[in-house]
Scaffold this motif. Structure first.
Motif, PDB file in Angstrom:
ATOM      1  N   ASP A  52       0.841  -1.172   0.000  1.00  0.00           N
ATOM      2  CA  ASP A  52       0.000   0.000   0.000  1.00  0.00           C
ATOM      3  C   ASP A  52       0.887   1.235   0.000  1.00  0.00           C
ATOM      4  OD1 ASP A  52       0.925   0.336   2.620  1.00  0.00           O
ATOM      5  OD2 ASP A  52      -0.758  -0.780   3.449  1.00  0.00           O
ATOM      6  N   PHE A  54       1.896   2.958   2.279  1.00  0.00           N
ATOM      7  CA  PHE A  54       2.765   3.108   3.433  1.00  0.00           C
ATOM      8  C   PHE A  54       3.872   2.063   3.475  1.00  0.00           C
ATOM      9  CE2 PHE A  54      -1.445   4.715   4.966  1.00  0.00           C
ATOM     10  CZ  PHE A  54      -1.093   6.060   4.940  1.00  0.00           C
ATOM     11  N   ALA A  55       4.050   1.312   2.392  1.00  0.00           N
ATOM     12  CA  ALA A  55       5.092   0.293   2.374  1.00  0.00           C
ATOM     13  C   ALA A  55       6.481   0.913   2.376  1.00  0.00           C
ATOM     14  CB  ALA A  55       4.929  -0.607   1.152  1.00  0.00           C
ATOM     15  N   SER A 395       4.876   5.121  16.217  1.00  0.00           N
ATOM     16  CA  SER A 395       3.662   4.361  15.909  1.00  0.00           C
ATOM     17  C   SER A 395       2.455   5.278  15.802  1.00  0.00           C
ATOM     18  CB  SER A 395       3.421   3.300  16.986  1.00  0.00           C
ATOM     19  OG  SER A 395       4.465   2.344  17.005  1.00  0.00           O
ATOM     20  N   GLU A 398       2.647   7.478  12.520  1.00  0.00           N
ATOM     21  CA  GLU A 398       2.392   6.723  11.295  1.00  0.00           C
ATOM     22  C   GLU A 398       0.989   6.120  11.266  1.00  0.00           C
ATOM     23  OE1 GLU A 398       5.482   4.416   9.404  1.00  0.00           O
ATOM     24  OE2 GLU A 398       6.853   4.957  11.032  1.00  0.00           O
ATOM     25  N   GLU A 434       9.122   7.309   9.237  1.00  0.00           N
ATOM     26  CA  GLU A 434       8.968   6.221   8.271  1.00  0.00           C
ATOM     27  C   GLU A 434      10.312   5.631   7.883  1.00  0.00           C
ATOM     28  OE1 GLU A 434       4.846   7.572   5.956  1.00  0.00           O
ATOM     29  OE2 GLU A 434       6.806   7.945   5.029  1.00  0.00           O
ATOM     30  N   THR A 438      10.792   1.776   8.719  1.00  0.00           N
ATOM     31  CA  THR A 438      10.869   0.914   7.537  1.00  0.00           C
ATOM     32  C   THR A 438      12.183   0.160   7.509  1.00  0.00           C
ATOM     33  OG1 THR A 438       9.431   2.400   6.288  1.00  0.00           O
ATOM     34  CG2 THR A 438      10.758   0.846   5.025  1.00  0.00           C
ATOM     35  N   HIS A 474       2.211  -0.367  10.484  1.00  0.00           N
ATOM     36  CA  HIS A 474       2.654  -0.876   9.175  1.00  0.00           C
ATOM     37  C   HIS A 474       3.837  -1.832   9.263  1.00  0.00           C
ATOM     38  CE1 HIS A 474       0.029   2.269   7.790  1.00  0.00           C
ATOM     39  NE2 HIS A 474       0.789   3.204   8.319  1.00  0.00           N
ATOM     40  N   ARG A 477       3.397  -5.522   7.683  1.00  0.00           N
ATOM     41  CA  ARG A 477       3.368  -5.620   6.211  1.00  0.00           C
ATOM     42  C   ARG A 477       4.759  -5.379   5.626  1.00  0.00           C
ATOM     43  NH1 ARG A 477      -1.323  -2.873   7.253  1.00  0.00           N
ATOM     44  NH2 ARG A 477      -0.542  -0.842   6.574  1.00  0.00           N
ATOM     45  N   ARG A 478       5.487  -4.439   6.188  1.00  0.00           N
ATOM     46  CA  ARG A 478       6.837  -4.170   5.681  1.00  0.00           C
ATOM     47  C   ARG A 478       7.769  -5.350   5.941  1.00  0.00           C
ATOM     48  NH1 ARG A 478       7.005   1.843   8.408  1.00  0.00           N
ATOM     49  NH2 ARG A 478       5.585   2.885   6.958  1.00  0.00           N
TER      50      ARG A 478
END
Length: 522
Positions: A52, A54-55, A395, A398, A434, A438, A474, A477-478
């Motif tokens: 998405d 936010f990846a 957290s 984001e 991020e 990430t 996120h 998912r990352r």
């Protein structure tokens, strides 16, 4: 090894247009400089993946000429946070090498990842039944837990009581601490009318130990603010048994001692039989996994007949202590490490865990202020204080539903007493958060991939727990994105939340240990 050829999906890459070169003084691996120079910084995007908006981190869009210049500065100071495929492959391979070194008798002493044997030989089958007790000590809270298992249902019923461990108890004599835990156990059993029965107990003790048997473990050193005299170098279970023996009303058999990571694996495996890996990603980080006994050279004592595997507690937070992660560490990472309580240690943990990510972001934010990228260059007193930007802020920031939604970040600014923030400032702050989170997710994903590849089963479930994993919107998912790129094509994996591994995991360890002992006595 990562393979992209022949996969049923297409790959596309977006380049930031920035390449980087690190000073050779901090590169200790022979191939590190080659990797950095040969691969420009790039961000990846895979079609047909669960991706998405936010990846990946996204730079703010400038609306004024001055903002464009500030973005160029921002891009420069954050460029090394963007990891290449080559970085991730390198890290996955080095993690695997370190885990194997920890397993070897001749190489364990020099290994960063110690790969401790837990002596847990069996995973819960779902056929366990009965009531079991668990004790859980791993921070400022201590819990007593009663777990009821129903054979064949894979259901767990729990009753628990939590007690705060005072500063006096954390720093006093070790005997006082264990007496306190036993007193809590007596009170719990009285409250639930459990006296007069024999119970098997599992003990989650989330401190560094050298495991000798399933029910014997010596504390190597205290952490997390504890410094009780008379415990380091001693068998923790023996100390607990001494306290229990003082209370004749107790009929308790201590079956197992384990850490929260092993508990996470067992708790997940009880519901999902394909679970072979447990990961904690919270204030700290660690991993455990199921290893073939033939690969464990430093197993001490007689090997139980018929046992083909054993759970390994990796203690992977120390990965990188001798420089294998310097290829991706920034000056901010080195500064954070130098100012930490344990410089040069737990390097991987400092890159991915909740204890450090907020402080790392704070270092970058302060530097961005000094360069005039944020707040017109005006210093912010609360942000300048060490610990002034806890990881929970990352957290929360984001978690705003879009990058142009500023509900949560404005609340954070209010708590930091920052009143000068423009919308552009808020976008910059989110971008920095991020970048930090990430990179942490990709590095954690590379570590998970190394264990999945090592387990080498066709289907593998990874049990996940920890506050950072649970509460960052996120991170999951990352992590899965990075892990999928590094795992062998023939392996299917899933990452699932393992609930309360430190509690139910300890009780399940006691249940499995009782069943295992009865089997060998037959």
């Amino acid at each position: 090894m990562l393979k992209t050829e022949g996969r049923n999906r297409s790959l596309s890459f977006t380049y930031t247009g920035t390449s980087t070169h690190m000073g050779s003084k901090i590169l200790r691996q022979p191939d590190a400089e080659h990797l950095i120079q040969s691969f420009p910084i790039k961000e990846f995007k895979e079609e047909n993946e669960d991706i998405d908006d936010f990846a990946l981190p996204r730079l703010p869009s400038p609306t004024k000429p001055k903002e464009a210049e500030r973005i160029r500065i921002l891009e420069r100071i954050t460029s090394k946070f963007h990891l290449t495929d080559a970085h991730l492959r390198h890290i996955e391979k080095r993690m695997l090498d370190e885990v194997n070194r920890g397993l070897g008798k001749a190489t364990n002493r020099s290994a960063n990842v110690k790969s401790f044997v837990t002596y847990v030989h069996e995973i819960p089958s779902g056929r366990e039944s009965g009531q079991y007790l668990a004790l859980d000590l791993g921070g400022t809270n201590f819990r007593v837990i009663l777990v009821e298992l129903e054979a064949g249902s894979r259901s767990v019923k729990m009753k628990a009581c939590k007690h705060e461990v005072s500063q006096k108890l954390m720093l006093g004599p070790g005997e006082d601490l264990f007496d306190f835990m036993t007193d809590c156990l007596v009170e719990f059993m009285k409250d639930h009318d459990l006296h007069g029965q024999k119970f098997h107990l599992g003990f989650t003790f989330s401190f560094p130990t050298r495991q000798i048997q399933l029910d014997r473990a010596e504390l190597t050193n205290w952490t997390k603010g504890y410094n009780n005299a008379g415990v380091e170098g001693e068998d923790v279970v023996t100390l607990l048994k001494r306290s229990i023996k003082k209370r004749p009303e107790l009929n308790i058999q201590v079956e197992a001692i384990l850490n929260d990571t092993t508990g996470c694996l067992l708790a997940c495996a009880y519901k999902r039989p394909e679970c072979a890996i447990g990961i904690i990603l919270g204030t700290g980080t660690n991993a455990s996994y199921v290893e073939d006994m033939s690969h464990v050279e430093k197993y001490e004592g007689p090997r139980p007949r018929g046992c083909q595997s054993v759970v390994i507690n990796t203690e992977w937070g120390a990965f990188g202590n001798t420089g294998s992660l310097d290829i991706i560490r920034t000056q901010f990472d080195h500064d954070l490490d130098s100012n930490s309580l344990n410089p040069g240690k737990q390097v991987y943990e400092k890159l991915i865990s909740g204890m450090y990510l907020g402080e790392l972001a704070r270092y970058i934010l302060v530097h961005a202020i000094q360069l005039g990228v944020l707040f017109g260059g005006k210093e912010q007193p609360k942000l300048s204080q060490p610990g002034g930007f806890p990881t929970k802020y990352i957290s929360e920031i984001e978690a705003d539903i879009t990058r142009s939604t500023f509900t949560n970040i404005k609340q954070v600014m209010w708590e930091l007493q920052i009143t000068l923030a423009t919308d552009f400032d808020l976008q910059v702050i989110r971008y920095i958060c991020e970048c930090v989170s990430t990179r942490a997710a990709y590095l954690a994903g590379a570590g998970v991939a190394s264990l999945i590849n090592k387990v080498a089963r066709r289907r593998v479930t990874v049990g996940m727990d920890g506050s950072l994993y649970k509460f960052h919107p996120h991170l999951d998912r990352r992590m899965r994105l990075a892990t999928r790129r590094l795992v062998s094509d023939c392996i299917q994996f899933e990452m699932v939340l393992s609930e309360d591994g430190s509690g139910r995991g300890a009780a399940l360890a006691a249940a499995v240990a009782e069943k295992q002992r009865n089997k060998y006595q037959e």
